[in-house]
Design a protein around this motif. Structure first.
Motif, PDB file in Angstrom:
ATOM      1  N   ASP A  53      51.542 -32.120 -11.697  1.00 40.13           N
ATOM      2  CA  ASP A  53      51.373 -30.672 -11.729  1.00 40.13           C
ATOM      3  C   ASP A  53      52.082 -30.027 -10.551  1.00 40.13           C
ATOM      4  O   ASP A  53      51.816 -30.343  -9.400  1.00 40.13           O
ATOM      5  N   ASN A  54      52.970 -29.114 -10.848  1.00 37.82           N
ATOM      6  CA  ASN A  54      53.644 -28.342  -9.800  1.00 37.82           C
ATOM      7  C   ASN A  54      53.422 -26.850 -10.053  1.00 37.82           C
ATOM      8  O   ASN A  54      54.226 -26.019  -9.646  1.00 37.82           O
ATOM      9  N   SER A  55      52.323 -26.531 -10.737  1.00 39.05           N
ATOM     10  CA  SER A  55      51.964 -25.140 -11.029  1.00 39.05           C
ATOM     11  C   SER A  55      51.438 -24.460  -9.777  1.00 39.05           C
ATOM     12  O   SER A  55      51.043 -25.135  -8.812  1.00 39.05           O
ATOM     13  N   PRO A  56      51.388 -23.125  -9.777  1.00 37.53           N
ATOM     14  CA  PRO A  56      50.817 -22.415  -8.618  1.00 37.53           C
ATOM     15  C   PRO A  56      49.385 -22.850  -8.298  1.00 37.53           C
ATOM     16  O   PRO A  56      49.002 -22.965  -7.145  1.00 37.53           O
ATOM     17  N   VAL A  57      48.569 -23.077  -9.340  1.00 35.54           N
ATOM     18  CA  VAL A  57      47.204 -23.584  -9.154  1.00 35.54           C
ATOM     19  C   VAL A  57      47.212 -25.019  -9.657  1.00 35.54           C
ATOM     20  O   VAL A  57      47.122 -25.271 -10.855  1.00 35.54           O
ATOM     21  N   LYS A  58      47.294 -25.957  -8.727  1.00 38.94           N
ATOM     22  CA  LYS A  58      47.451 -27.366  -9.078  1.00 38.94           C
ATOM     23  C   LYS A  58      46.127 -28.026  -9.451  1.00 38.94           C
ATOM     24  O   LYS A  58      45.108 -27.786  -8.815  1.00 38.94           O
ATOM     25  N   VAL A  59      46.206 -28.867 -10.490  1.00 39.66           N
ATOM     26  CA  VAL A  59      45.071 -29.714 -10.858  1.00 39.66           C
ATOM     27  C   VAL A  59      45.490 -31.180 -10.856  1.00 39.66           C
ATOM     28  O   VAL A  59      44.719 -32.048 -11.239  1.00 39.66           O
ATOM     29  N   GLY A  60      46.714 -31.447 -10.435  1.00 33.90           N
ATOM     30  CA  GLY A  60      47.232 -32.809 -10.351  1.00 33.90           C
ATOM     31  C   GLY A  60      48.197 -32.898  -9.181  1.00 33.90           C
ATOM     32  O   GLY A  60      48.377 -31.941  -8.440  1.00 33.90           O
ATOM     33  N   VAL A  61      48.812 -34.042  -9.028  1.00 37.35           N
ATOM     34  CA  VAL A  61      49.765 -34.236  -7.935  1.00 37.35           C
ATOM     35  C   VAL A  61      51.155 -33.783  -8.380  1.00 37.35           C
ATOM     36  O   VAL A  61      51.474 -33.793  -9.569  1.00 37.35           O
ATOM     37  N   SER A  62      51.977 -33.388  -7.406  1.00 37.76           N
ATOM     38  CA  SER A  62      53.355 -33.013  -7.709  1.00 37.76           C
ATOM     39  C   SER A  62      54.174 -34.281  -7.947  1.00 37.76           C
ATOM     40  O   SER A  62      53.751 -35.385  -7.563  1.00 37.76           O
TER      41      SER A  62
END
Length: 132
Positions: A28-37
């Motif tokens: 996850d690289n979203s503004p609100v992360k729920v996972g690792v980049s």
């Protein structure tokens, strides 16, 4: 030997990868992360790969570890593709009869001989891109 991972877009900059064994990894690289980049996942892959080796080497030396953790820090380039330019791996362990020298030898053996992630980071990889 080939390994596969199928990655599916979940929206925004969120993806789920599914390995050939069916295990999932949330990237996850979203503004609100729920996972690792993706770059954090790379550090995690390096850390766990070397951890496997170090634990096994210490077990074979009959110096079992009672605690063990790895701290990995990556420095990235300022310009794209913003690759890692330096990665520091700190091995922190304890165990009866464990010496700093023995832990150091095991860590270096992993990084120089056994860890496939470290070897991949230290080599040129032929990267083929296909569009379907």
């Amino acid at each position: 030997m080939k390994k596969t991972m199928h990655v599916t877009w979940l929206g925004e900059q969120r993806y789920v990868g599914v390995s050939e064994s069916g295990h999932q990894l949330l990237i996850d690289n979203s503004p609100v992360k729920v996972g690792v980049s993706p770059m954090e996942a790379l550090l995690g892959a390096l850390a766990t790969c070397t951890a496997y080796d170090v634990v096994e080497v210490m077990k074979k030396k009959r110096v079992p570890l009672t605690s063990y953790r790895i701290e990995v820090e990556g420095e990235r380039a300022e310009t794209h593709p913003r690759r890692y330019t330096r990665i520091t791996v700190r091995h922190i362990a304890s165990g009866e009869g464990l010496t700093e020298d023995a832990l150091s030898r095991a860590a270096h053996l992993s990084h120089e001989k056994y860890c496939s992630v470290a070897a991949s980071l230290n080599s040129e990889i032929m990267l083929e891109t296909r569009v379907e």
